[in-house]
Design an enzyme around this catalytic site. Sequence first.
Site, PDB file in Angstrom:
ATOM      1  N   GLY A 125       4.267  36.035  61.025  1.00 26.76           N
ATOM      2  CA  GLY A 125       5.350  35.580  61.890  1.00 26.76           C
ATOM      3  C   GLY A 125       6.530  34.944  61.174  1.00 26.76           C
ATOM      4  O   GLY A 125       6.396  34.432  60.058  1.00 26.76           O
ATOM      5  N   SER A 184       4.637  31.525  60.047  1.00 30.99           N
ATOM      6  CA  SER A 184       5.562  31.113  58.990  1.00 30.99           C
ATOM      7  C   SER A 184       5.138  29.747  58.457  1.00 30.99           C
ATOM      8  O   SER A 184       4.702  28.881  59.216  1.00 30.99           O
ATOM      9  CB  SER A 184       6.974  31.019  59.561  1.00 30.99           C
ATOM     10  OG  SER A 184       7.790  30.266  58.685  1.00 30.99           O
ATOM     11  N   ILE A 226       7.824  19.645  58.843  1.00 29.87           N
ATOM     12  CA  ILE A 226       8.933  18.696  59.022  1.00 29.87           C
ATOM     13  C   ILE A 226       9.562  18.892  60.400  1.00 29.87           C
ATOM     14  O   ILE A 226       9.841  20.028  60.801  1.00 29.87           O
ATOM     15  CB  ILE A 226       9.959  18.906  57.895  1.00 29.87           C
ATOM     16  CG1 ILE A 226       9.311  18.431  56.578  1.00 29.87           C
ATOM     17  CG2 ILE A 226      11.254  18.150  58.155  1.00 29.87           C
ATOM     18  CD1 ILE A 226      10.055  18.795  55.347  1.00 29.87           C
ATOM     19  N   GLU A 242       7.568  46.387  70.077  1.00 28.43           N
ATOM     20  CA  GLU A 242       6.681  45.415  70.697  1.00 28.43           C
ATOM     21  C   GLU A 242       6.960  45.415  72.196  1.00 28.43           C
ATOM     22  O   GLU A 242       7.948  45.967  72.663  1.00 28.43           O
ATOM     23  CB  GLU A 242       6.925  44.015  70.100  1.00 28.43           C
ATOM     24  CG  GLU A 242       6.522  43.973  68.634  1.00 28.43           C
ATOM     25  CD  GLU A 242       6.374  42.588  68.044  1.00 28.43           C
ATOM     26  OE1 GLU A 242       7.311  41.772  68.176  1.00 28.43           O
ATOM     27  OE2 GLU A 242       5.329  42.315  67.432  1.00 28.43           O
ATOM     28  N   TRP A 262       9.800  31.989  61.742  1.00 29.20           N
ATOM     29  CA  TRP A 262       9.709  30.613  62.224  1.00 29.20           C
ATOM     30  C   TRP A 262      10.466  30.324  63.511  1.00 29.20           C
ATOM     31  O   TRP A 262      10.406  29.218  64.036  1.00 29.20           O
ATOM     32  CB  TRP A 262      10.162  29.613  61.157  1.00 29.20           C
ATOM     33  CG  TRP A 262      11.390  30.011  60.360  1.00 29.20           C
ATOM     34  CD1 TRP A 262      11.384  30.444  59.070  1.00 29.20           C
ATOM     35  CD2 TRP A 262      12.751  30.015  60.776  1.00 29.20           C
ATOM     36  NE1 TRP A 262      12.668  30.731  58.662  1.00 29.20           N
ATOM     37  CE2 TRP A 262      13.528  30.474  59.691  1.00 29.20           C
ATOM     38  CE3 TRP A 262      13.410  29.680  61.970  1.00 29.20           C
ATOM     39  CZ2 TRP A 262      14.908  30.606  59.746  1.00 29.20           C
ATOM     40  CZ3 TRP A 262      14.787  29.820  62.034  1.00 29.20           C
ATOM     41  CH2 TRP A 262      15.518  30.267  60.932  1.00 29.20           C
ATOM     42  N   ASN A 263      11.171  31.310  64.050  1.00 26.90           N
ATOM     43  CA  ASN A 263      12.027  30.955  65.193  1.00 26.90           C
ATOM     44  C   ASN A 263      11.300  30.898  66.541  1.00 26.90           C
ATOM     45  O   ASN A 263      11.690  30.133  67.405  1.00 26.90           O
ATOM     46  CB  ASN A 263      13.243  31.891  65.256  1.00 26.90           C
ATOM     47  CG  ASN A 263      12.876  33.350  65.314  1.00 26.90           C
ATOM     48  OD1 ASN A 263      11.737  33.737  65.047  1.00 26.90           O
ATOM     49  ND2 ASN A 263      13.837  34.173  65.664  1.00 26.90           N
ATOM     50  N   CYS A 308      16.851  36.866  66.168  1.00 28.15           N
ATOM     51  CA  CYS A 308      17.052  38.102  65.399  1.00 28.15           C
ATOM     52  C   CYS A 308      18.028  39.061  66.069  1.00 28.15           C
ATOM     53  O   CYS A 308      18.784  39.752  65.401  1.00 28.15           O
ATOM     54  CB  CYS A 308      15.711  38.791  65.196  1.00 28.15           C
ATOM     55  SG  CYS A 308      14.835  39.033  66.751  1.00 28.15           S
ATOM     56  N   ASP A 343       7.651  21.812  66.126  1.00 28.59           N
ATOM     57  CA  ASP A 343       7.522  22.835  65.084  1.00 28.59           C
ATOM     58  C   ASP A 343       8.893  23.382  64.678  1.00 28.59           C
ATOM     59  O   ASP A 343       9.160  23.590  63.493  1.00 28.59           O
ATOM     60  CB  ASP A 343       6.648  23.978  65.636  1.00 28.59           C
ATOM     61  CG  ASP A 343       5.569  24.449  64.656  1.00 28.59           C
ATOM     62  OD1 ASP A 343       5.504  23.908  63.546  1.00 28.59           O
ATOM     63  OD2 ASP A 343       4.801  25.356  65.015  1.00 28.59           O
ATOM     64  N   LYS A 397      17.204  51.866  62.415  1.00 23.10           N
ATOM     65  CA  LYS A 397      17.731  51.732  61.050  1.00 23.10           C
ATOM     66  C   LYS A 397      16.900  50.695  60.287  1.00 23.10           C
ATOM     67  O   LYS A 397      15.672  50.667  60.410  1.00 23.10           O
ATOM     68  CB  LYS A 397      19.230  51.428  61.112  1.00 23.10           C
ATOM     69  CG  LYS A 397      20.027  52.627  61.699  1.00 23.10           C
ATOM     70  CD  LYS A 397      21.334  52.249  62.294  1.00 23.10           C
ATOM     71  CE  LYS A 397      22.463  52.220  61.278  1.00 23.10           C
ATOM     72  NZ  LYS A 397      23.762  51.943  61.966  1.00 23.10           N
ATOM     73  N   PRO A 450      14.520  42.007  53.699  1.00 21.80           N
ATOM     74  CA  PRO A 450      13.924  42.019  52.347  1.00 21.80           C
ATOM     75  C   PRO A 450      12.405  41.837  52.368  1.00 21.80           C
ATOM     76  O   PRO A 450      11.685  42.522  51.641  1.00 21.80           O
ATOM     77  CB  PRO A 450      14.608  40.839  51.635  1.00 21.80           C
ATOM     78  CG  PRO A 450      15.903  40.649  52.369  1.00 21.80           C
ATOM     79  CD  PRO A 450      15.625  41.032  53.793  1.00 21.80           C
ATOM     80  N   GLU A 487       9.357  44.102  62.715  1.00 22.54           N
ATOM     81  CA  GLU A 487      10.413  43.501  63.548  1.00 22.54           C
ATOM     82  C   GLU A 487      11.300  42.701  62.613  1.00 22.54           C
ATOM     83  O   GLU A 487      10.949  41.589  62.219  1.00 22.54           O
ATOM     84  CB  GLU A 487       9.786  42.574  64.598  1.00 22.54           C
ATOM     85  CG  GLU A 487       9.019  43.291  65.680  1.00 22.54           C
ATOM     86  CD  GLU A 487       9.920  44.041  66.643  1.00 22.54           C
ATOM     87  OE1 GLU A 487      11.155  43.901  66.563  1.00 22.54           O
ATOM     88  OE2 GLU A 487       9.375  44.781  67.476  1.00 22.54           O
ATOM     89  N   GLU A 510      23.282  39.033  57.765  1.00 25.67           N
ATOM     90  CA  GLU A 510      22.653  38.222  58.811  1.00 25.67           C
ATOM     91  C   GLU A 510      22.719  36.753  58.376  1.00 25.67           C
ATOM     92  O   GLU A 510      22.268  36.398  57.283  1.00 25.67           O
ATOM     93  CB  GLU A 510      21.189  38.643  59.002  1.00 25.67           C
ATOM     94  CG  GLU A 510      20.535  37.879  60.135  1.00 25.67           C
ATOM     95  CD  GLU A 510      19.052  38.211  60.319  1.00 25.67           C
ATOM     96  OE1 GLU A 510      18.333  38.284  59.312  1.00 25.67           O
ATOM     97  OE2 GLU A 510      18.639  38.371  61.470  1.00 25.67           O
TER      98      GLU A 510
END
Length: 485
Positions: A151, A179, A29, A459, A153-154, A285, A95, A452, A232, A251, A382
């Site tokens: 991956g 994603s 979409i 990377e 989606w950002n 992120c 995308d 943490k 998660p 990441e 977040e």
Amino acid sequence: MTYPTQPTASHFIDGVYVEDTRGDLIEVIYPATGKVIAQVHAATPAIIDQALAAATRAQKQWAAMTGAERGRVLRRASDIMRTRNRDLSVLETYDTGKPLQETLVADATSGADALEYFGGLAGAITGEHIQLGDDFVYTRREPLGVCVGIGAWNYPTQIACWKGAPALACGNAMVFKPSETTPLCALKVAEILLEAGAPAGVFNVVQGMGAVGASLVADPRVAKVSLTGSVPTGRKVYAAAAEGIRNVTMELGGKSPLVIFDDANLEDAVGGAILANFYSSGQVCSNGTRVFVQGGIRAAFIARLCERLDQIKMGDPMDETTNFGPMVSEQQRKVVQGFIAQGIAEGATLSYGGQVIDKEGFFIQPTVFSDVTDDMVIARDEIFGPVLSILSFRDEEEALERSNNTEFGLAAGVFTQDLTRAHRMAAGFEAGTCYINTYNLAPVEAPFGGSKQSGVGRENSKGAIEYYTQVKSVYVAMGPVEAPF
Ligand code: NAD
């Protein structure tokens, strides 16, 4: 119906596009209109097997080449990517919905940087020699084998390259699962690598939701998993990788602090807070979403921030003057709306924005809350959207203590003119990347990753080589063998 953005087929395996329409349908979409612009199918078990078999076979051929040869392929891919930057940026905008103004400078270009950088390093990956009297040990720095990349989606092009480039430089093969929200761009990365001379099967792309990722992670042919995603998901993928004692790079998410002292340059601090919260409509992120502002500069900071937010141009992402796009999906916009409602309910002051835009697409205003306290949900979770929280503080010690009072540790920033204080703060922050008088820059030369719960491994930079290789020691005896009996 066919769309101009429709890929030839869903997956790219062993150098060709592959389809299996028995896989679940995924509609792509365009976030600026809410309209379907392509359809792909999730990988079936047969597709997953085909991709892993191709990668397993191709990896041996690829690893047998010299580092310099592999590097040449990656650098050629980088050149192709730069030449096609505009087309790739338009696709990235379809995308993700991110404005073309942004994708033209931050996505394929960042992917090309990674291909170029790791292409340059490929010939310099070596073991070492350790002399032990007459005997000696030499080490071989060897590839891990087949690596799985998963991956978020950002940044679909960038993430595919940040994982693919170091993996391939070291002689690994990769199966990459983008994603399900942004499945288009990684296919172009696979096409370009093939065109640049990577043997078929060295970089494969399969589509699908979490279940496809989980199948890849559980496969015994896989040596390493590199995930970019939420905490998660990271927990699940890390645990699944542990079952097979596989290497991981994680990441993950963040809730990073940005501390602005009274002596900061106001204009720079406001600019930093904008970069830390509103680029990519807040879907970054490492965003510094907890903005701690000292009492003396607070009023001026909020006033100037709101003034500059008035200059945002929200709208058609393909218009190059647009600098603020929609959220990636209706679902993500709902998540952000939920957090905004919660911030209001918890008693934070809504200083700017907060409204959904009444037009097609998933637009929402940039939003600023002030009078936020550490215990509020908007200061702890977040959000992954354009929501900035302003918290007040008195002194350096308090700012550092509250900055670190979080389960996350991805990034942190400080704005001050006091040189020693800036470095004290950077040393004290519990975060993988720190910024002094700027925010959110991620050059390929610098290590990037979280401490943490924000992740494991790094990377980019020379350091990434450690995470895509294993070291073998070879002991060489120069004299007779002395056995006890
Ligand atoms: P997500 O965790 O929902 O999904 C990430 C990827 O994992 C997707 O491809 C998804 O299909 C896959 N996945 C989900 N469940 C899985 C499972 N059980 N096994 C294997 N794969 C599975 O994340 P998202 O919503 O796509 O992205 C946003 C999140 O990513 C945010 O938390 C953000 O902070 C994080 N992120 C981190 C970085 C970084 O470099 N640290 C960069 C970008 C985004």
